[in-house]
Write a protein that holds these residues in place. Structure first.
Motif, PDB file in Angstrom:
ATOM      1  N   GLU A   2       0.827  -1.194   0.000  1.00 61.57           N
ATOM      2  CA  GLU A   2       0.000   0.000   0.000  1.00 61.57           C
ATOM      3  C   GLU A   2       0.865   1.249   0.000  1.00 61.57           C
ATOM      4  O   GLU A   2       1.947   1.272   0.576  1.00 61.57           O
ATOM      5  N   LYS A   3       0.348   2.268  -0.640  1.00 61.86           N
ATOM      6  CA  LYS A   3       1.041   3.550  -0.622  1.00 61.86           C
ATOM      7  C   LYS A   3       0.868   4.182   0.748  1.00 61.86           C
ATOM      8  O   LYS A   3      -0.196   4.103   1.344  1.00 61.86           O
ATOM      9  N   SER A   4       1.933   4.813   1.230  1.00 65.26           N
ATOM     10  CA  SER A   4       1.806   5.489   2.520  1.00 65.26           C
ATOM     11  C   SER A   4       0.976   6.757   2.335  1.00 65.26           C
ATOM     12  O   SER A   4       1.016   7.407   1.295  1.00 65.26           O
TER      13      SER A   4
END
Length: 59
Positions: A2-4
């Motif tokens: 997941e993207k932060s």
């Protein structure tokens, strides 16, 4: 993966961070440059003492 999540940073916070980085760079350069020897003052001639009487005349 997941993207932060990105949080917005205020202009004041980013400028404060840049100032801190700049201060660290200046300090690093100041410590890295060899110090030049301090120049001593030129020697002064000895002070002249005037002859003065031990006791002042009373008037």
């Amino acid at each position: 993966m997941e993207k932060s999540e990105r949080r917005p940073i205020t202009l004041a916070a980013s400028l404060a961070g840049l100032r801190l980085i700049g201060a660290g760079a200046v300090l690093g350069l100041a410590l890295a440059v060899p110090a030049s020897p301090a120049q001593a003052d030129p020697p002064r001639p000895p002070a002249t003492t005037q002859d003065q009487p031990d006791e002042a005349p009373e008037s």
